[in-house]
Design a protein around this motif. Structure first.
Motif, PDB file in Angstrom:
ATOM      1  N   SER A 101       0.849  -1.190   0.000  1.00  0.00           N
ATOM      2  CA  SER A 101       0.000   0.000   0.000  1.00  0.00           C
ATOM      3  C   SER A 101       0.887   1.243   0.000  1.00  0.00           C
ATOM      4  O   SER A 101       2.064   1.188   0.355  1.00  0.00           O
ATOM      5  CB  SER A 101      -0.903   0.003   1.229  1.00  0.00           C
ATOM      6  N   ALA A 102       0.298   2.351  -0.388  1.00  0.00           N
ATOM      7  CA  ALA A 102       1.033   3.617  -0.365  1.00  0.00           C
ATOM      8  C   ALA A 102       1.492   3.944   1.048  1.00  0.00           C
ATOM      9  O   ALA A 102       2.603   4.463   1.246  1.00  0.00           O
ATOM     10  CB  ALA A 102       0.169   4.738  -0.930  1.00  0.00           C
ATOM     11  N   SER A 103       0.682   3.613   2.051  1.00  0.00           N
ATOM     12  CA  SER A 103       1.065   3.916   3.429  1.00  0.00           C
ATOM     13  C   SER A 103       2.266   3.068   3.870  1.00  0.00           C
ATOM     14  O   SER A 103       3.122   3.544   4.607  1.00  0.00           O
ATOM     15  CB  SER A 103      -0.108   3.730   4.387  1.00  0.00           C
ATOM     16  N   VAL A 104       2.344   1.820   3.420  1.00  0.00           N
ATOM     17  CA  VAL A 104       3.510   0.984   3.742  1.00  0.00           C
ATOM     18  C   VAL A 104       4.762   1.595   3.118  1.00  0.00           C
ATOM     19  O   VAL A 104       5.808   1.701   3.765  1.00  0.00           O
ATOM     20  CB  VAL A 104       3.304  -0.469   3.247  1.00  0.00           C
ATOM     21  N   LEU A 105       4.657   2.016   1.865  1.00  0.00           N
ATOM     22  CA  LEU A 105       5.812   2.628   1.208  1.00  0.00           C
ATOM     23  C   LEU A 105       6.235   3.906   1.929  1.00  0.00           C
ATOM     24  O   LEU A 105       7.429   4.137   2.125  1.00  0.00           O
ATOM     25  CB  LEU A 105       5.478   2.915  -0.256  1.00  0.00           C
ATOM     26  N   ARG A 106       5.268   4.718   2.331  1.00  0.00           N
ATOM     27  CA  ARG A 106       5.592   5.941   3.089  1.00  0.00           C
ATOM     28  C   ARG A 106       6.323   5.597   4.382  1.00  0.00           C
ATOM     29  O   ARG A 106       7.304   6.242   4.745  1.00  0.00           O
ATOM     30  CB  ARG A 106       4.329   6.725   3.412  1.00  0.00           C
ATOM     31  N   THR A 107       5.867   4.564   5.086  1.00  0.00           N
ATOM     32  CA  THR A 107       6.517   4.152   6.331  1.00  0.00           C
ATOM     33  C   THR A 107       7.947   3.694   6.072  1.00  0.00           C
ATOM     34  O   THR A 107       8.869   4.062   6.797  1.00  0.00           O
ATOM     35  CB  THR A 107       5.715   3.025   7.016  1.00  0.00           C
ATOM     36  N   LEU A 108       8.122   2.887   5.035  1.00  0.00           N
ATOM     37  CA  LEU A 108       9.457   2.387   4.722  1.00  0.00           C
ATOM     38  C   LEU A 108      10.433   3.518   4.381  1.00  0.00           C
ATOM     39  O   LEU A 108      11.601   3.466   4.745  1.00  0.00           O
ATOM     40  CB  LEU A 108       9.397   1.402   3.550  1.00  0.00           C
ATOM     41  N   LEU A 109       9.934   4.523   3.681  1.00  0.00           N
ATOM     42  CA  LEU A 109      10.811   5.588   3.198  1.00  0.00           C
ATOM     43  C   LEU A 109      10.781   6.850   4.055  1.00  0.00           C
ATOM     44  O   LEU A 109      11.434   7.829   3.733  1.00  0.00           O
ATOM     45  CB  LEU A 109      10.442   5.938   1.754  1.00  0.00           C
ATOM     46  N   LEU A 134      11.925  -4.029   5.515  1.00  0.00           N
ATOM     47  CA  LEU A 134      11.447  -4.774   4.350  1.00  0.00           C
ATOM     48  C   LEU A 134      11.217  -6.239   4.696  1.00  0.00           C
ATOM     49  O   LEU A 134      10.209  -6.830   4.310  1.00  0.00           O
ATOM     50  CB  LEU A 134      12.452  -4.660   3.197  1.00  0.00           C
ATOM     51  N   LYS A 135      12.136  -6.827   5.432  1.00  0.00           N
ATOM     52  CA  LYS A 135      11.977  -8.233   5.810  1.00  0.00           C
ATOM     53  C   LYS A 135      10.789  -8.426   6.743  1.00  0.00           C
ATOM     54  O   LYS A 135      10.070  -9.422   6.651  1.00  0.00           O
ATOM     55  CB  LYS A 135      13.270  -8.768   6.420  1.00  0.00           C
ATOM     56  N   GLU A 136      10.546  -7.468   7.637  1.00  0.00           N
ATOM     57  CA  GLU A 136       9.359  -7.546   8.497  1.00  0.00           C
ATOM     58  C   GLU A 136       8.086  -7.448   7.653  1.00  0.00           C
ATOM     59  O   GLU A 136       7.115  -8.168   7.881  1.00  0.00           O
ATOM     60  CB  GLU A 136       9.390  -6.438   9.554  1.00  0.00           C
ATOM     61  N   PHE A 137       8.092  -6.554   6.674  1.00  0.00           N
ATOM     62  CA  PHE A 137       6.955  -6.432   5.765  1.00  0.00           C
ATOM     63  C   PHE A 137       6.710  -7.762   5.036  1.00  0.00           C
ATOM     64  O   PHE A 137       5.582  -8.245   4.962  1.00  0.00           O
ATOM     65  CB  PHE A 137       7.191  -5.298   4.761  1.00  0.00           C
TER      66      PHE A 137
END
Length: 161
Positions: A101-109, A134-137
């Protein structure tokens, strides 16, 4: 000849349909296998990519400079981190893939809040921190069963599937 990692984000011109993703993954996995490159690709429904490439430095940088940033299907490519790594994070994956999701990408970055007293400026995640996230995701994300799975069950990284 050590391992080199490069992590970038880009935006597709238009969101990819599932058939386009399948075709792209087939081409990328064949190229990566031939050049001993491994990694992970995340894709959001609104058309953003986050990719980890790892392998020999010349192969990884060559792929990024000669194929990724010249690909007309996307723009605004930005390297978040690159450099030597002690080992591959995705040794059995010619190109792992997950939708995010966009929110996951925002969290990662996203930037990390100051972690020491007196430090006022947030900082980006270090590459090891980002790889851990990333590995947790991956550990908490299911594989899309409608996409081809290029890995035999015994080659899948432990804890990811």
């Amino acid at each position: 000849m050590g391992i080199y990692q490069l992590i970038y984000q880009s935006q597709s011109l238009v969101p990819f349909e599932k058939e386009e993703i399948v075709a792209m993954l087939a081409v990328c996995r064949a190229y990566n296998t031939a050049h001993h490159i491994t990694g992970l690709l995340l894709y959001t429904p609104d058309g953003r990519f986050l990719q980890v490439l790892e392998g020999e430095e010349s192969a990884v940088r060559g792929l990024y400079l000669n194929r990724v940033i010249t690909d007309p299907r996307h723009f605004n490519s930005r390297v978040y981190s690159e450099g030597p790594a002690l080992k591959r994070s995705f040794p059995n994956w010619p190109l792992g893939f997950r939708e995010a999701s966009a929110s996951v990408l925002r969290t990662l970055l996203s930037n990390v809040p100051p972690d020491r007293p007196g430090l006022l400026v947030p900082r980006p995640h270090t590459r090891p921190e980002l790889m851990k996230l990333l590995k947790e995701f991956l550990a908490h994300t299911e594989v899309d069963a409608t996409l081809p799975d290029p890995w035999p069950a015994d080659a899948r990284p432990v804890g990811v599937y």
